[in-house]
Design an enzyme around this catalytic site. Sequence first.
Site, PDB file in Angstrom:
ATOM      1  N   HIS A   1       1.326   3.963   2.211  1.00 37.74           N
ATOM      2  CA  HIS A   1       1.879   4.970   3.211  1.00 37.74           C
ATOM      3  C   HIS A   1       3.378   4.867   3.142  1.00 37.74           C
ATOM      4  CE1 HIS A   1      -1.941   4.000   5.834  1.00 37.74           C
ATOM      5  NE2 HIS A   1      -2.095   5.154   5.136  1.00 37.74           N
TER       6      HIS A   1
ATOM      7  N   ASP B   1       5.550   4.633   5.408  1.00 38.17           N
ATOM      8  CA  ASP B   1       6.647   3.833   5.879  1.00 38.17           C
ATOM      9  C   ASP B   1       6.326   2.451   5.227  1.00 38.17           C
ATOM     10  OD1 ASP B   1       3.772   3.304   6.834  1.00 38.17           O
ATOM     11  OD2 ASP B   1       4.463   2.541   8.925  1.00 38.17           O
ATOM     12  N   HIS B   2       5.969   2.291   4.049  1.00 38.40           N
ATOM     13  CA  HIS B   2       6.044   1.194   3.199  1.00 38.40           C
ATOM     14  C   HIS B   2       6.695   1.363   1.928  1.00 38.40           C
ATOM     15  CE1 HIS B   2       3.611  -1.435   6.073  1.00 38.40           C
ATOM     16  NE2 HIS B   2       3.367  -0.640   6.510  1.00 38.40           N
TER      17      HIS B   2
ATOM     18  N   ASP C   1      -0.292  -3.897   6.060  1.00 47.68           N
ATOM     19  CA  ASP C   1      -0.912  -3.574   7.464  1.00 47.68           C
ATOM     20  C   ASP C   1      -2.313  -3.953   7.611  1.00 47.68           C
ATOM     21  OD1 ASP C   1       1.466  -2.087   8.107  1.00 47.68           O
ATOM     22  OD2 ASP C   1       0.823  -0.246   7.854  1.00 47.68           O
TER      23      ASP C   1
ATOM     24  N   HIS D   1      -7.601  -0.816   5.529  1.00 52.20           N
ATOM     25  CA  HIS D   1      -6.603  -0.054   5.965  1.00 52.20           C
ATOM     26  C   HIS D   1      -6.287   1.244   5.012  1.00 52.20           C
ATOM     27  CE1 HIS D   1      -3.040   1.104   8.350  1.00 52.20           C
ATOM     28  NE2 HIS D   1      -2.241   1.172   7.175  1.00 52.20           N
TER      29      HIS D   1
ATOM     30  N   HIS E   1       4.587  -4.579  10.990  1.00 48.03           N
ATOM     31  CA  HIS E   1       5.000  -3.839  12.258  1.00 48.03           C
ATOM     32  C   HIS E   1       5.054  -4.945  13.280  1.00 48.03           C
ATOM     33  CE1 HIS E   1       4.403   0.338  10.739  1.00 48.03           C
ATOM     34  NE2 HIS E   1       3.403  -0.189   9.965  1.00 48.03           N
TER      35      HIS E   1
ATOM     36  N   HIS F   1       0.903  -1.052  -0.008  1.00 54.56           N
ATOM     37  CA  HIS F   1       0.102  -0.002   0.100  1.00 54.56           C
ATOM     38  C   HIS F   1       0.774   1.103  -0.035  1.00 54.56           C
ATOM     39  CE1 HIS F   1       0.829  -0.913   4.213  1.00 54.56           C
ATOM     40  NE2 HIS F   1       0.228   0.635   4.590  1.00 54.56           N
TER      41      HIS F   1
END
Length: 266
Positions: free
Chosen positions: A67, A69-70, A142, A123, A180, A65
Amino acid sequence: MTPPAPTAPRRLDVTLVPALSDNYIHLLRCAATAKVAVVDPAEAAPVVAALEQQGWGLDLIINTHHHGDHVGGNLELKARYGAAIVGPAADRDRIPGIDRAVADGESVTLGACPLTGIDVPGHTRGHIAFHGAEDAVLFSGDTLFSIGCGRLFEGTPDQMWNSLTRLRALPDETAVYCGHEYTAGNGRFALTLEPDNARLAARMAEVTALRAQDRPTLPTTIGMERATNPFLRADLPALAAAVGLDGQDPVAVFAEIRRRKDNFRG
């Protein structure tokens, strides 16, 4: 005494690379072809360090996805290694540097190891998981966490419940690699709903021991999640009763569990 049967060699090796405060980046290597992929590179530096330590190149970047942090390492890794970037077709416009958009049911192949996309919105609106059926692995981003699930930033409870039931239907032995290290906090919340769940208590004892040694709690398995994860168990009468919604639709039960987790401070 009959000697034990030889263990079949692994086709797909997975290495966890910690990043940021609690992210895991996953390095994948096809044993037959030595092709290498990275799943959800939050940042480039730890990926580069891990690749250099092993003497590997990088052939493929896989995003679940959009985001930051990905996908934060996408462009730097692509520029350094010439790796192609694969991401969800439903969110192609928000994946930096994307070369190929994968829709539900479509596959991407790392050497001899195919990974099939499973659309799992909730999400985010365009989240996709990658399932390697032949290698019994799932990269869930996530959407599904160990004893948890992602927050609903862009989707609805109905979407997320449907997504989770799709993942729940995979074989028990499927190893789940998520984005995570949230297991300890997720487990503490789950125990407030199912304090008498023996599998959950045993899993939490294991998690406590692993974290005391600063070791990852991943991978988990689909079978373990079915037994311990309240978000996968919202259609069970005991979970409905635990949140005061006896006889209610599983989506309503799931939504209430998610609401409680959003406000949990344990």
